[in-house]
Motif scaffolding. Structure first.
Motif, PDB file in Angstrom:
ATOM      1  N   ALA A  95       4.740  11.037 -19.403  1.00 46.00           N
ATOM      2  CA  ALA A  95       3.670  12.005 -19.631  1.00 46.00           C
ATOM      3  C   ALA A  95       4.212  13.425 -19.687  1.00 46.00           C
ATOM      4  O   ALA A  95       3.825  14.229 -20.552  1.00 46.00           O
ATOM      5  CB  ALA A  95       2.607  11.879 -18.535  1.00 46.00           C
ATOM      6  N   VAL A  96       5.125  13.773 -18.785  1.00 44.07           N
ATOM      7  CA  VAL A  96       5.720  15.112 -18.772  1.00 44.07           C
ATOM      8  C   VAL A  96       6.541  15.344 -20.039  1.00 44.07           C
ATOM      9  O   VAL A  96       6.455  16.407 -20.675  1.00 44.07           O
ATOM     10  CB  VAL A  96       6.570  15.319 -17.494  1.00 44.07           C
ATOM     11  CG1 VAL A  96       7.408  16.579 -17.593  1.00 44.07           C
ATOM     12  CG2 VAL A  96       5.675  15.368 -16.269  1.00 44.07           C
ATOM     13  N   LEU A  97       7.340  14.351 -20.463  1.00 45.25           N
ATOM     14  CA  LEU A  97       8.154  14.496 -21.683  1.00 45.25           C
ATOM     15  C   LEU A  97       7.263  14.640 -22.925  1.00 45.25           C
ATOM     16  O   LEU A  97       7.532  15.462 -23.807  1.00 45.25           O
ATOM     17  CB  LEU A  97       9.088  13.296 -21.843  1.00 45.25           C
ATOM     18  CG  LEU A  97      10.270  13.249 -20.883  1.00 45.25           C
ATOM     19  CD1 LEU A  97      11.036  11.947 -21.062  1.00 45.25           C
ATOM     20  CD2 LEU A  97      11.193  14.439 -21.108  1.00 45.25           C
ATOM     21  N   PRO A 105       6.862   1.848 -11.789  1.00 46.05           N
ATOM     22  CA  PRO A 105       5.971   2.075 -12.941  1.00 46.05           C
ATOM     23  C   PRO A 105       5.282   3.437 -12.876  1.00 46.05           C
ATOM     24  O   PRO A 105       5.090   4.092 -13.907  1.00 46.05           O
ATOM     25  CB  PRO A 105       4.960   0.941 -12.852  1.00 46.05           C
ATOM     26  CG  PRO A 105       5.639  -0.137 -12.086  1.00 46.05           C
ATOM     27  CD  PRO A 105       6.538   0.566 -11.112  1.00 46.05           C
ATOM     28  N   GLY A 106       4.928   3.889 -11.684  1.00 47.37           N
ATOM     29  CA  GLY A 106       4.295   5.194 -11.542  1.00 47.37           C
ATOM     30  C   GLY A 106       5.235   6.323 -11.918  1.00 47.37           C
ATOM     31  O   GLY A 106       4.864   7.291 -12.597  1.00 47.37           O
ATOM     32  N   ILE A 107       6.477   6.213 -11.487  1.00 46.34           N
ATOM     33  CA  ILE A 107       7.475   7.244 -11.805  1.00 46.34           C
ATOM     34  C   ILE A 107       7.742   7.268 -13.307  1.00 46.34           C
ATOM     35  O   ILE A 107       7.816   8.336 -13.926  1.00 46.34           O
ATOM     36  CB  ILE A 107       8.778   6.998 -10.999  1.00 46.34           C
ATOM     37  CG1 ILE A 107       8.508   7.244  -9.512  1.00 46.34           C
ATOM     38  CG2 ILE A 107       9.908   7.887 -11.511  1.00 46.34           C
ATOM     39  CD1 ILE A 107       9.655   6.829  -8.610  1.00 46.34           C
ATOM     40  N   ALA A 116       0.840  -1.179   0.000  1.00 46.75           N
ATOM     41  CA  ALA A 116       0.000   0.000   0.000  1.00 46.75           C
ATOM     42  C   ALA A 116       0.874   1.226   0.000  1.00 46.75           C
ATOM     43  O   ALA A 116       1.931   1.246   0.596  1.00 46.75           O
ATOM     44  CB  ALA A 116      -0.922   0.000   1.204  1.00 46.75           C
ATOM     45  N   GLY A 117       0.452   2.257  -0.665  1.00 44.43           N
ATOM     46  CA  GLY A 117       1.193   3.507  -0.728  1.00 44.43           C
ATOM     47  C   GLY A 117       0.833   4.244  -1.991  1.00 44.43           C
ATOM     48  O   GLY A 117       0.078   3.762  -2.828  1.00 44.43           O
TER      49      GLY A 117
END
Length: 195
Positions: free
Chosen positions: A24-26, A16-18, A8-9
């Protein structure tokens, strides 16, 4: 027992989230830069950065708008039979029709089956030179006596050359949606070939 659950977190703290957030930012940054470059905010308008060279700091600053190209000088009629200077090779170009402007200002649109009544798909000078209609952008009637078969026309060729020719003709004919068109040169002001 503890209420802590394993795994959990926040999804931001997972690999994968990073990676997803970074991609997405690039992507968003690349899209924004591309739009700004195409609209001339970054570098020169319409110039692409895809050439493999990174833009320099000076090209990132907003470039001034390019000066408009000077208007071409008006065409001056050359003496009869002479041509204006042109480096472009003269080539025949098929046309899809013609716009005939009559002496009274009215216009007639014709299809591509346009002919000079006697010599076919060309105009014939009194010296015997034939000039194909497919070599012309347009021709203008300069001087024509009523009821005469001879007169002077200004011919603009596909490469920009201008000819003033005295021609001997029977008339101009073609077809449109209404039927046949036959025009005498003393009643025509100009013929522009549509491509």
């Amino acid at each position: 027992m503890s209420n802590e659950s394993s795994g959990a977190g926040s999804w931001w703290s997972t690999l994968p989230g990073i990676l997803t957030a970074t991609a997405a930012v690039l992507t968003a940054t690349s899209g924004l830069l591309a739009i700004l470059a195409q609209n001339g905010v970054l570098g020169e308008k319409g110039k692409s950065f895809i050439s493999g060279q990174a833009p320099s700091a000076s090209s990132i600053a907003a470039a001034p708008a390019p000066a408009p190209a000077p208007a071409p000088a008006p065409s001056t009629a050359a003496p009869r039979g002479a041509t204006a200077v042109s480096d472009e090779k003269l080539t025949a170009r098929p046309f899809s029709g013609a716009l005939v402007t009559m002496a009274d200002g009215s216009q007639v649109k014709l299809r591509d089956d346009i002919r000079e009544w006697c010599s076919g798909a060309s105009l014939k000078s009194v010296q015997g030179q034939t000039i194909g209609l497919d070599l012309m952008r347009r021709f203008d009637i300069v001087d024509w006596a009523s009821g005469s078969s001879k007169g002077t026309v200004k011919i603009v060729l596909n490469n920009g050359q201008v000819l003033n020719e005295k021609i001997d003709t029977c008339g101009f004919r073609g077809r449109n949606d209404l039927g046949d068109f036959v025009g005498d040169f003393d009643k025509i002001r100009s013929v522009e070939f549509v491509r």
